[in-house]
Every structure is written in C-alpha cells, then in structure tokens.
Design a protein around this motif. Sequence first.
Motif, PDB file in Angstrom:
ATOM      1  N   GLY A 183       0.778  -1.227   0.000  1.00  0.00           N
ATOM      2  CA  GLY A 183       0.000   0.000   0.000  1.00  0.00           C
ATOM      3  C   GLY A 183       0.810   1.277   0.000  1.00  0.00           C
ATOM      4  N   CYS A 184       1.926   1.283   0.750  1.00  0.00           N
ATOM      5  CA  CYS A 184       2.674   2.541   0.886  1.00  0.00           C
ATOM      6  C   CYS A 184       4.174   2.400   0.694  1.00  0.00           C
ATOM      7  CB  CYS A 184       2.389   3.171   2.244  1.00  0.00           C
ATOM      8  SG  CYS A 184       2.989   2.199   3.644  1.00  0.00           S
ATOM      9  N   GLY A 185       4.687   1.180   0.637  1.00  0.00           N
ATOM     10  CA  GLY A 185       6.106   0.975   0.385  1.00  0.00           C
ATOM     11  C   GLY A 185       6.996   0.969   1.614  1.00  0.00           C
ATOM     12  N   THR A 186       6.444   1.246   2.807  1.00  0.00           N
ATOM     13  CA  THR A 186       7.272   1.171   4.015  1.00  0.00           C
ATOM     14  C   THR A 186       7.529  -0.296   4.359  1.00  0.00           C
ATOM     15  OG1 THR A 186       5.369   1.189   5.502  1.00  0.00           O
ATOM     16  CG2 THR A 186       6.342   3.331   4.948  1.00  0.00           C
ATOM     17  N   VAL A 187       8.337  -0.518   5.367  1.00  0.00           N
ATOM     18  CA  VAL A 187       8.680  -1.885   5.778  1.00  0.00           C
ATOM     19  C   VAL A 187       7.451  -2.570   6.362  1.00  0.00           C
ATOM     20  CG1 VAL A 187      10.105  -3.255   7.338  1.00  0.00           C
ATOM     21  CG2 VAL A 187      11.062  -1.253   6.212  1.00  0.00           C
ATOM     22  N   ALA A 188       7.197  -3.789   5.897  1.00  0.00           N
ATOM     23  CA  ALA A 188       6.088  -4.593   6.414  1.00  0.00           C
ATOM     24  C   ALA A 188       6.606  -5.961   6.815  1.00  0.00           C
ATOM     25  CB  ALA A 188       5.003  -4.742   5.356  1.00  0.00           C
ATOM     26  N   GLU A 189       6.008  -6.512   7.853  1.00  0.00           N
ATOM     27  CA  GLU A 189       6.369  -7.851   8.319  1.00  0.00           C
ATOM     28  C   GLU A 189       5.349  -8.857   7.816  1.00  0.00           C
ATOM     29  OE1 GLU A 189       6.846 -10.448  12.412  1.00  0.00           O
ATOM     30  OE2 GLU A 189       6.102  -8.413  12.539  1.00  0.00           O
ATOM     31  N   VAL A 190       5.818  -9.973   7.302  1.00  0.00           N
ATOM     32  CA  VAL A 190       4.935 -11.076   6.941  1.00  0.00           C
ATOM     33  C   VAL A 190       4.615 -11.790   8.251  1.00  0.00           C
ATOM     34  CG1 VAL A 190       4.687 -13.208   5.631  1.00  0.00           C
ATOM     35  CG2 VAL A 190       5.956 -11.278   4.648  1.00  0.00           C
ATOM     36  N   SER A 191       3.353 -11.674   8.696  1.00  0.00           N
ATOM     37  CA  SER A 191       3.005 -12.159  10.025  1.00  0.00           C
ATOM     38  C   SER A 191       2.261 -13.485  10.021  1.00  0.00           C
ATOM     39  CB  SER A 191       2.164 -11.115  10.754  1.00  0.00           C
ATOM     40  OG  SER A 191       0.989 -10.829  10.028  1.00  0.00           O
ATOM     41  N   GLY A 192       1.970 -14.019   8.863  1.00  0.00           N
ATOM     42  CA  GLY A 192       1.286 -15.303   8.825  1.00  0.00           C
ATOM     43  C   GLY A 192       1.011 -15.716   7.399  1.00  0.00           C
ATOM     44  N   GLY A 193       0.507 -16.896   7.258  1.00  0.00           N
ATOM     45  CA  GLY A 193       0.187 -17.384   5.934  1.00  0.00           C
ATOM     46  C   GLY A 193      -0.663 -18.626   5.989  1.00  0.00           C
ATOM     47  N   PHE A 194      -1.222 -18.954   4.842  1.00  0.00           N
ATOM     48  CA  PHE A 194      -2.044 -20.151   4.728  1.00  0.00           C
ATOM     49  C   PHE A 194      -2.050 -20.570   3.267  1.00  0.00           C
ATOM     50  CE2 PHE A 194      -4.621 -16.374   4.451  1.00  0.00           C
ATOM     51  CZ  PHE A 194      -5.447 -16.585   3.353  1.00  0.00           C
ATOM     52  N   GLU A 195      -2.529 -21.760   2.999  1.00  0.00           N
ATOM     53  CA  GLU A 195      -2.584 -22.282   1.637  1.00  0.00           C
ATOM     54  C   GLU A 195      -4.020 -22.555   1.251  1.00  0.00           C
ATOM     55  OE1 GLU A 195      -0.006 -25.674   1.533  1.00  0.00           O
ATOM     56  OE2 GLU A 195       1.791 -24.413   1.480  1.00  0.00           O
ATOM     57  N   MET A 196      -4.323 -22.303  -0.033  1.00  0.00           N
ATOM     58  CA  MET A 196      -5.654 -22.567  -0.576  1.00  0.00           C
ATOM     59  C   MET A 196      -5.495 -23.234  -1.937  1.00  0.00           C
ATOM     60  SD  MET A 196      -7.820 -19.139   0.341  1.00  0.00           S
ATOM     61  CE  MET A 196      -9.290 -19.820  -0.380  1.00  0.00           C
ATOM     62  N   PRO A 197      -6.462 -24.053  -2.323  1.00  0.00           N
ATOM     63  CA  PRO A 197      -6.379 -24.661  -3.639  1.00  0.00           C
ATOM     64  C   PRO A 197      -6.511 -23.606  -4.730  1.00  0.00           C
ATOM     65  CG  PRO A 197      -8.312 -25.462  -2.429  1.00  0.00           C
ATOM     66  CD  PRO A 197      -7.614 -24.492  -1.559  1.00  0.00           C
ATOM     67  N   GLY A 198      -5.711 -23.751  -5.780  1.00  0.00           N
ATOM     68  CA  GLY A 198      -5.761 -22.849  -6.911  1.00  0.00           C
ATOM     69  C   GLY A 198      -5.882 -23.632  -8.207  1.00  0.00           C
ATOM     70  N   LEU A 199      -5.901 -22.921  -9.316  1.00  0.00           N
ATOM     71  CA  LEU A 199      -6.036 -23.578 -10.613  1.00  0.00           C
ATOM     72  C   LEU A 199      -4.825 -24.429 -10.961  1.00  0.00           C
ATOM     73  CD1 LEU A 199      -7.612 -20.659 -12.654  1.00  0.00           C
ATOM     74  CD2 LEU A 199      -8.759 -22.661 -11.693  1.00  0.00           C
ATOM     75  N   ASP A 200      -3.644 -23.993 -10.535  1.00  0.00           N
ATOM     76  CA  ASP A 200      -2.401 -24.710 -10.841  1.00  0.00           C
ATOM     77  C   ASP A 200      -1.849 -25.436  -9.627  1.00  0.00           C
ATOM     78  OD1 ASP A 200      -2.452 -23.805 -13.471  1.00  0.00           O
ATOM     79  OD2 ASP A 200      -1.389 -21.966 -12.950  1.00  0.00           O
ATOM     80  N   GLY A 201      -2.703 -25.855  -8.737  1.00  0.00           N
ATOM     81  CA  GLY A 201      -2.248 -26.516  -7.514  1.00  0.00           C
ATOM     82  C   GLY A 201      -2.502 -25.622  -6.310  1.00  0.00           C
ATOM     83  N   THR A 202      -1.795 -25.864  -5.254  1.00  0.00           N
ATOM     84  CA  THR A 202      -1.971 -25.105  -4.020  1.00  0.00           C
ATOM     85  C   THR A 202      -1.253 -23.762  -4.117  1.00  0.00           C
ATOM     86  OG1 THR A 202      -2.075 -27.166  -2.786  1.00  0.00           O
ATOM     87  CG2 THR A 202      -1.643 -25.190  -1.525  1.00  0.00           C
ATOM     88  N   GLU A 203      -1.947 -22.701  -3.709  1.00  0.00           N
ATOM     89  CA  GLU A 203      -1.348 -21.368  -3.679  1.00  0.00           C
ATOM     90  C   GLU A 203      -1.172 -20.925  -2.240  1.00  0.00           C
ATOM     91  OE1 GLU A 203      -2.726 -18.270  -6.211  1.00  0.00           O
ATOM     92  OE2 GLU A 203      -3.644 -19.701  -7.594  1.00  0.00           O
TER      93      GLU A 203
END
Length: 70
Positions: free
Chosen positions: A25-45
């Motif tokens: 959104g603004c280009g400042t430093v951001a921390e990746v604080s979590g994640g998850f996987e979902m099915p997509g067209l080419d496999g899991t995303e």
Amino acid sequence: MTNSASPGGTPSGALADLDLTPCPGCGTVAEVSGGFEMPGLDGTERYVRTRCMVGHVFVGPEFALRTGFA
C-alpha cells in the motif's frame, strides 16, 4: 537459562527471524506475520498476511507480494 539480549533489549536472533517486505500500500517496511494455503487452478497457492509500520494490512497471494503485482 539466561536471556541473552542485545543492548537495545531485543533477544539475540529475533530480528533475523523476521520476514520483511515492502508494504503493497505505501512501500514502508512490512512484516509477513502469517500465511495459509488454498487450492488454486495450478495446484496449491500460498497466501500471506502482512502489516506495515503505518498499520496497513495486506492478505493476498504470496506471488503478488514477491513480484510487486499487489
């Protein structure tokens, strides 16, 4: 067990464990604080959640974050 901390009070190694990226959104430093996987067209995303220093929150596909398509 002793708590080894740097002079700033941060436990040693804590900063090395952060996954940082520019905020979509603004280009400042951001921390990746979590994640998850979902099915997509080419496999899991993989989707990630980030939060920047300003407070913007982004939840979206990891490829968009890493390639700048967000």
